[in-house]
Design a protein around this motif. Structure first.
Motif, PDB file in Angstrom:
ATOM      1  N   GLU A  23      77.268  38.990  47.578  1.00  0.00           N
ATOM      2  CA  GLU A  23      76.536  40.073  46.925  1.00  0.00           C
ATOM      3  C   GLU A  23      76.116  39.689  45.509  1.00  0.00           C
ATOM      4  O   GLU A  23      75.008  40.009  45.076  1.00  0.00           O
ATOM      5  N   GLU A  24      77.001  38.994  44.801  1.00  0.00           N
ATOM      6  CA  GLU A  24      76.647  38.547  43.440  1.00  0.00           C
ATOM      7  C   GLU A  24      75.493  37.542  43.475  1.00  0.00           C
ATOM      8  O   GLU A  24      74.607  37.581  42.632  1.00  0.00           O
ATOM      9  N   PHE A  26      73.187  37.413  45.796  1.00  0.00           N
ATOM     10  CA  PHE A  26      71.994  38.197  46.132  1.00  0.00           C
ATOM     11  C   PHE A  26      71.418  38.860  44.886  1.00  0.00           C
ATOM     12  O   PHE A  26      70.212  38.863  44.676  1.00  0.00           O
ATOM     13  N   GLU A  27      72.280  39.437  44.058  1.00  0.00           N
ATOM     14  CA  GLU A  27      71.790  40.142  42.869  1.00  0.00           C
ATOM     15  C   GLU A  27      71.099  39.198  41.899  1.00  0.00           C
ATOM     16  O   GLU A  27      70.042  39.522  41.365  1.00  0.00           O
ATOM     17  N   PHE A  30      67.787  38.062  43.525  1.00  0.00           N
ATOM     18  CA  PHE A  30      66.888  39.219  43.569  1.00  0.00           C
ATOM     19  C   PHE A  30      66.291  39.473  42.187  1.00  0.00           C
ATOM     20  O   PHE A  30      65.083  39.705  42.047  1.00  0.00           O
ATOM     21  N   ASN A  31      67.128  39.416  41.145  1.00  0.00           N
ATOM     22  CA  ASN A  31      66.620  39.667  39.788  1.00  0.00           C
ATOM     23  C   ASN A  31      65.572  38.644  39.377  1.00  0.00           C
ATOM     24  O   ASN A  31      64.586  38.986  38.730  1.00  0.00           O
ATOM     25  N   GLU A  41      61.579  46.593  44.196  1.00  0.00           N
ATOM     26  CA  GLU A  41      62.956  47.046  43.945  1.00  0.00           C
ATOM     27  C   GLU A  41      63.758  47.151  45.244  1.00  0.00           C
ATOM     28  O   GLU A  41      64.957  46.935  45.269  1.00  0.00           O
ATOM     29  N   LEU A  44      66.389  44.132  47.410  1.00  0.00           N
ATOM     30  CA  LEU A  44      67.824  43.842  47.387  1.00  0.00           C
ATOM     31  C   LEU A  44      68.547  44.592  48.506  1.00  0.00           C
ATOM     32  O   LEU A  44      69.337  44.013  49.249  1.00  0.00           O
ATOM     33  N   GLU A  45      68.257  45.875  48.623  1.00  0.00           N
ATOM     34  CA  GLU A  45      68.909  46.649  49.672  1.00  0.00           C
ATOM     35  C   GLU A  45      68.510  46.132  51.057  1.00  0.00           C
ATOM     36  O   GLU A  45      69.335  46.057  51.969  1.00  0.00           O
ATOM     37  N   MET A  48      70.609  43.029  51.707  1.00  0.00           N
ATOM     38  CA  MET A  48      72.025  43.369  51.961  1.00  0.00           C
ATOM     39  C   MET A  48      72.200  43.938  53.368  1.00  0.00           C
ATOM     40  O   MET A  48      73.111  43.568  54.093  1.00  0.00           O
TER      41      MET A  48
END
Length: 159
Positions: A23-24, A26-27, A30-31, A41, A44-45, A48
């Motif tokens: 998850e980290e 991915f964040e 994604f950023n 926006e 990311l979801e 996941m």
């Protein structure tokens, strides 16, 4: 014929990332994609959720790879973001979702409908089966180096 190199950009690449879990990773990726105008926006979801249902960890000969991706409606411009990890994080195995895979390199794929996801995935999977290439990518310091490595691979492959 699509060139893989068109999808890699140094500003979307993070080398030697310290992350505790996928998850980290991915964040962070994604950023990068969001800041540089490649995704919405909602991306990311999308990543996941898709990863939960369809894991993307690939068990290879030495360094394992994950290729998270999601639906085209979350994507503005096509790109592949990359993270090399200072220590592996756990993904589930694409071939056997019950199984854990310790992943060293993550290729986050952002494709819009204009591109054939199947073709790109095939090309990417071909590329990541090259163990020497993955070793080089893992040693790279910074996005420019990663892009150069992929460019030289591409030249060898397609001449």
């Amino acid at each position: 014929m699509m060139k893989l190199t068109e999808f890699f950009h140094k500003e979307l690449i993070v080398t030697n990332l310290q992350a505790n879990n996928k998850e980290e990773v991915f964040e962070v990726l994604f950023n990068k994609l969001l800041e540089n105008g490649y995704v919405k926006e909602s991306f990311l979801e999308g990543i996941m959720t898709r990863e939960k249902n369809f894991p993307t960890g690939l068990l290879l000969n030495g360094n394992n790879v994950a290729i998270p991706h999601t639906d085209p409606e979350h994507v503005l411009k096509p790109a592949i973001a990359v993270a090399t990890l200072s220590k592996p994080v756990v993904f589930k195995n694409m071939a056997n979702p019950q199984e854990d895979v310790n992943v060293n390199i993550v290729f986050m794929i952002a494709l819009n409908a204009a591109h054939s996801q199947v073709e790109l995935l095939q090309r990417l999977v071909e590329m990541i089966q090259n163990e020497n290439l993955l070793e080089e990518i893992l040693k790279a310091k910074g996005g420019d180096e990663v892009v150069k490595i992929i460019e030289s691979y591409q030249t060898l492959e397609k001449e």
